[in-house]
Design an enzyme around this catalytic site. Structure first.
Site, PDB file in Angstrom:
ATOM      1  N   PHE A   1       0.869  -1.185   0.000  1.00 36.79           N
ATOM      2  CA  PHE A   1       0.000   0.000   0.000  1.00 36.79           C
ATOM      3  C   PHE A   1       0.910   1.241   0.000  1.00 36.79           C
ATOM      4  O   PHE A   1       0.736   2.175   0.782  1.00 36.79           O
ATOM      5  CB  PHE A   1      -0.928   0.049   1.210  1.00 36.79           C
ATOM      6  CG  PHE A   1      -1.793  -1.166   1.421  1.00 36.79           C
ATOM      7  CD1 PHE A   1      -2.993  -1.313   0.732  1.00 36.79           C
ATOM      8  CD2 PHE A   1      -1.420  -2.153   2.311  1.00 36.79           C
ATOM      9  CE1 PHE A   1      -3.806  -2.428   0.944  1.00 36.79           C
ATOM     10  CE2 PHE A   1      -2.214  -3.259   2.529  1.00 36.79           C
ATOM     11  CZ  PHE A   1      -3.406  -3.401   1.846  1.00 36.79           C
TER      12      PHE A   1
ATOM     13  N   ASP B   1       1.394  -1.409  -4.865  1.00 31.98           N
ATOM     14  CA  ASP B   1       0.188  -0.572  -4.815  1.00 31.98           C
ATOM     15  C   ASP B   1      -0.707  -0.941  -5.988  1.00 31.98           C
ATOM     16  O   ASP B   1      -0.233  -1.478  -6.996  1.00 31.98           O
ATOM     17  CB  ASP B   1       0.551   0.916  -4.874  1.00 31.98           C
ATOM     18  CG  ASP B   1      -0.530   1.803  -4.289  1.00 31.98           C
ATOM     19  OD1 ASP B   1      -0.462   2.097  -3.080  1.00 31.98           O
ATOM     20  OD2 ASP B   1      -1.451   2.175  -5.024  1.00 31.98           O
TER      21      ASP B   1
ATOM     22  N   ALA C   1      -3.266  -5.614  -3.003  1.00 31.99           N
ATOM     23  CA  ALA C   1      -2.269  -5.889  -1.968  1.00 31.99           C
ATOM     24  C   ALA C   1      -2.412  -7.298  -1.395  1.00 31.99           C
ATOM     25  O   ALA C   1      -1.402  -7.987  -1.170  1.00 31.99           O
ATOM     26  CB  ALA C   1      -2.380  -4.853  -0.860  1.00 31.99           C
TER      27      ALA C   1
ATOM     28  N   ASP D   1       0.667  -0.308   5.025  1.00 32.55           N
ATOM     29  CA  ASP D   1       0.028   0.962   5.401  1.00 32.55           C
ATOM     30  C   ASP D   1      -1.232   1.150   4.553  1.00 32.55           C
ATOM     31  O   ASP D   1      -1.261   1.981   3.640  1.00 32.55           O
ATOM     32  CB  ASP D   1       1.020   2.107   5.181  1.00 32.55           C
ATOM     33  CG  ASP D   1       0.450   3.455   5.591  1.00 32.55           C
ATOM     34  OD1 ASP D   1      -0.545   3.489   6.344  1.00 32.55           O
ATOM     35  OD2 ASP D   1       0.988   4.482   5.138  1.00 32.55           O
TER      36      ASP D   1
ATOM     37  N   CYS E   1      -5.215   3.859   9.614  1.00 27.73           N
ATOM     38  CA  CYS E   1      -5.674   5.255   9.642  1.00 27.73           C
ATOM     39  C   CYS E   1      -7.188   5.315   9.816  1.00 27.73           C
ATOM     40  O   CYS E   1      -7.827   6.310   9.476  1.00 27.73           O
ATOM     41  CB  CYS E   1      -5.247   5.993   8.374  1.00 27.73           C
ATOM     42  SG  CYS E   1      -5.874   5.283   6.835  1.00 27.73           S
TER      43      CYS E   1
END
Length: 395
Positions: A229, A251, A280, A300, A340
């Site tokens: 990612f 990615d 991914a 990530d 996140c």
């Protein structure tokens, strides 16, 4: 100025708002016909059930967050001077933190500008007005921004889920100056990143991972790095700058990988950088089948659980990432797992990650827990502004 009044329901405790909590949900307000008819972004004085003022709020009846606290002074005037004062305070912090003007300049509620995100790229500022009140004042905001920072160009980025929740459009624009002819070079942690501030994700680059890039890069010297990612090469390029032997970026976006490659080339390290485009999960599975091994593996991903309804599915996805990534780490190597997701707290993310590592039949020790950099301050009363978590394990 005389503002209309918006009132809390009788059983709603106003104390969290008086202590600084910046949001009021529609279910906590007396939403009569007049309140429901107010224009998105209009201002009102918020009162408690005893008719005592709480502060000045921006109202949007179309949003679940119906009122956003702008100022505790109910008589405040929200104009260019008010905006400039908030921007000056935000700039003072960043100027103390960073030598070069590449950072998040405004992090919404934590900088006193609810729903507003501003990233700075040297002489260019990119604004995301993700709340109706800011959209209505966008010209004043752009002018104040140019005056306070001295930037020659201010761009509006209207992409992202948040604007849709506010009932806003997705029309981006150049507000002041001219847009750059192509991607911008952004120096960070000794690396060079290429940011597409017009067509890339968000504002073109994620500044929030800066301290985590630096920590993981320190573990990568002389080693092989896998950055999954990767976007425009976040962890991979920082690792190369710190002396990694080679780095592979994964990615699903061909344009992002092209920018990552150009960044490596700008650093003179293109020969040590490779890319692999694809989903991914598929790439992680394929690398496992190939018995590939790396000294440092970073995952990530985008937010798997941006809101509470997606929490359980998001935690399963984080566990799967850990399960697929852990076997790719050499004995004694390092695994960095990031989230996140606003809806996933640190404890839940850590538990999901540890389950995944265990189900991969690997053992690990958690050596570092990282968060967003100080240009992404956390509002003391709003835990959601501390969204980023990074866990580094020795496997």
């Amino acid at each position: 100025m005389e503002y209309p009044v918006l009132r809390l329901k009788p059983k709603v405790d106003p104390r969290p708002l008086r202590r600084g909590f910046p949001w009021v949900y529609g279910s906590d307000l007396v939403m009569d016909r007049r309140a429901k008819a107010r224009a998105p972004g209009s201002l009102a004085v918020l009162e408690d059930a005893e008719r005592r003022p709480v502060g000045l709020v921006a109202v949007n009846p179309q949003s679940k967050i119906t009122a956003r606290l702008l100022d505790r002074d109910p008589e405040a005037v929200i104009d260019r001077a008010w905006l400039a004062a908030r921007l000056e305070r935000a700039l003072a912090l960043r100027a103390r933190l960073y030598q070069a003007p590449y950072y998040r300049l405004v992090h919404a509620e934590a900088d006193g500008l609810p729903g507003v995100v501003i990233d700075r790229f040297g002489d260019i500022c990119v604004v995301q007005p993700n709340a109706a009140w800011a959209e209505g004042l966008i010209e004043d905001l752009a002018q104040a921004l140019a005056e306070v920072t001295g930037c020659g160009a201010v761009l509006k980025n209207a992409s992202g889920r948040a604007r849709g929740l506010e009932g806003l459009d997705d029309a981006s624009a150049v507000l002041i100056g001219e847009a750059p002819a192509g991607p911008l070079q952004v120096p960070m942690n000794g690396a060079i990143y290429l940011a597409d501030i017009l067509g890339g994700q968000k504002t073109g680059l994620f500044y929030d991972q800066r301290p985590n890039h630096a920590f993981v890069a320190g573990l990568a010297k002389g080693g092989r790095v896998l950055d999954v990612f990767s976007h425009v090469g976040g962890f991979a390029l920082a690792a190369l700058a710190a002396g990694a032997k080679e780095a592979l970026a994964v990615d699903g976006s061909a344009p992002a990988l092209e920018l990552a490659t150009r960044g490596a080339e700008a650093m003179g390290l293109g020969a040590r950088f490779g890319v692999r485009r694809g989903d991914a999960f598929d790439v992680l599975t394929a690398l496992g089948a190939e018995d590939a091994r790396f000294d440092v593996v970073i995952c990530d991903p985008p937010a798997f659980a941006p809101a509470k309804p997606a929490l359980e599915a998001g935690l399963r996805a984080y566990e799967k990432v850990a399960r697929l990534a852990a076997p790719l780490v050499t004995e004694g190597g390092y695994l960095c797992l990031c989230s996140c997701s606003h809806a996933v707290d640190l404890a839940a993310f850590r538990a999901a990650s540890i389950r995944g590592i265990g189900r991969a039949r690997r053992s690990a020790a958690l050596i570092h827990t990282g968060f967003a950099g100080p240009d992404h301050p956390v509002h003391a009363q709003l835990a959601a502004t501390g969204y980023l978590k990074a866990l580094v394990f020795r496997v």
